[in-house]
Design an enzyme around this catalytic site. Structure first.
Site, PDB file in Angstrom:
ATOM      1  CE  LYS A 123      50.914 119.723  74.736  1.00 54.57           C
ATOM      2  NZ  LYS A 123      52.126 118.937  74.938  1.00 54.57           N
ATOM      3  CD  GLN A 140      55.086 118.473  72.798  1.00 58.14           C
ATOM      4  OE1 GLN A 140      54.495 119.213  73.573  1.00 58.14           O
ATOM      5  NE2 GLN A 140      54.530 117.389  72.288  1.00 58.14           N
ATOM      6  CG  ASP A 188      53.481 117.161  80.506  1.00 56.91           C
ATOM      7  OD1 ASP A 188      52.277 117.322  80.233  1.00 56.91           O
ATOM      8  OD2 ASP A 188      54.400 117.352  79.680  1.00 56.91           O
TER       9      ASP A 188
END
Ligand code: NAP
Length: 278
Positions: free
Chosen positions: A50, A94, A117
């Site tokens: 990422k 994460q 997200d």
């Protein structure tokens, strides 16, 4: 004829090239903050991908690491600080997190306007109401890949194996919003094969290599493999790729299928978050 490959890697490049062209007209670089707890090897790889993608395509990424024994209060305080920062447009945590940290209690602290997200309950609710703001990257990437290959979704029977909050559930909602008829299977599903074999579009998001065999797939089905497991140092999906490829019309490889699309959609969501805020 073997199935045509749905090469997410190539589609993702195209998405990101378009995104970087659009980025050149922005006053500032959109900023993505990535919170990582511990040093799980798989998570380290995903975070690195990422960060590298952000650097390559013109976004600003900031990785914020915490030790495994970090408290929930410390994490929440950091998220609150990031919520208030002008130069941060997107915030992600994460996953997975260590067991002592309640994922829900952490995700809820992220401002829904920076939740790139798409895991915040408000954003999940908006998706459910068919008025989405941020859609989780993996489901969005799958839809994008189907559209790119002109594979119709409306009226098709989509069978999803896996019901996690990050893949199966939001994907079911997204495909329903696009007029598919959706069946969701999970570990308690009886006679899994009797359902998968009915799928026009079969998506497996489990993490068990070899779970989906050729006998479980309808002739000419579209097969999307989300699963990623390390076997003898190699990345493998849930689908018996070589055998299923002989029967399906389209199939995603692992690696190079869904994974790159997930990263591309995260970046797209971050740019969208920037645009919404400026
Ligand atoms: P997860 O939270 O562990 O969920 C797995 C799901 O599979 C659960 O719903 C579980 O059912 C179901 N399941 C387990 N065994 C099953 C079986 N034998 N038959 C049918 N269903 C079964 O996993 P996740 O986070 O969704 O991730 C799934 C896989 O996708 C993993 O390999 C992960 O690494 C990969 N992944 C890849 C990407 C990408 O970008 N490529 C993104 C996200 C995830 P229950 O709900 O009943 O437990």
């Amino acid at each position: 004829m073997p199935a045509e490959l749905l090469e997410g890697k190539i589609v993702a490049e195209k998405v990101l090239r378009e995104l970087s062209t659009a980025l050149s007209s922005l006053v500032q670089r959109p900023g993505l903050a990535i919170i990582q707890v511990g040093e799980d090897p798989a998570s380290l790889i995903y975070v690195r991908k990422k960060v590298e993608a952000c650097a390559r395509w013109g976004l600003k990424a900031e990785r914020i690491g915490f030790p495994l024994d970090v408290t929930i209060r410390t994490l929440q305080a950091k998220i609150e600080e990031l919520n208030a920062r002008e130069d941060v447009d997107g915030i992600i945590v994460q996953l997975p997190l260590p067991l002592h940290l309640d994922v829900e209690a952490i995700v809820r602290v992220i401002s829904p306007d920076k939740d790139v997200d798409g895991f915040h309950p408000l954003n999940i609710g908006l998706l459910t109401r068919k008025t989405p703001r941020f859609i989780p990257g993996t489901p969005l990437g799958i839809l994008h890949m189907l559209k790119h290959h002109h594979i119709p979704v409306a009226g098709k029977h989509a069978v999803i194996v896996g019901r996690s909050n990050i893949v199966g559930r939001p994907l079911a909602q997204l495909l329903l919003n696009h007029d598919a008829t959706v069946t969701v299977c999970h570990s308690k599903t009886k006679e899994l094969a009797s359902l998968t074999v009915q799928a026009d579009i079969l998506i497996s998001a489990v993490g068990k290599p070899g779970l989906i065999t050729s006998a479980m797939v309808k002739q000419d089905a579209v097969v999307i493999d989300v699963g990623t497991s390390r076997v003898d140092g190699k990345l493998r999906g849930d689908v018996d790729f070589e055998e299923v490829r002989k029967k399906a019309s389209f199939i995603t490889p692992v690696p190079g299928g869904v994974g790159p699309m997930t990263v591309a959609m995260l970046m797209k969501n971050t740019v969208d978050a920037y645009r919404r805020r400026h």
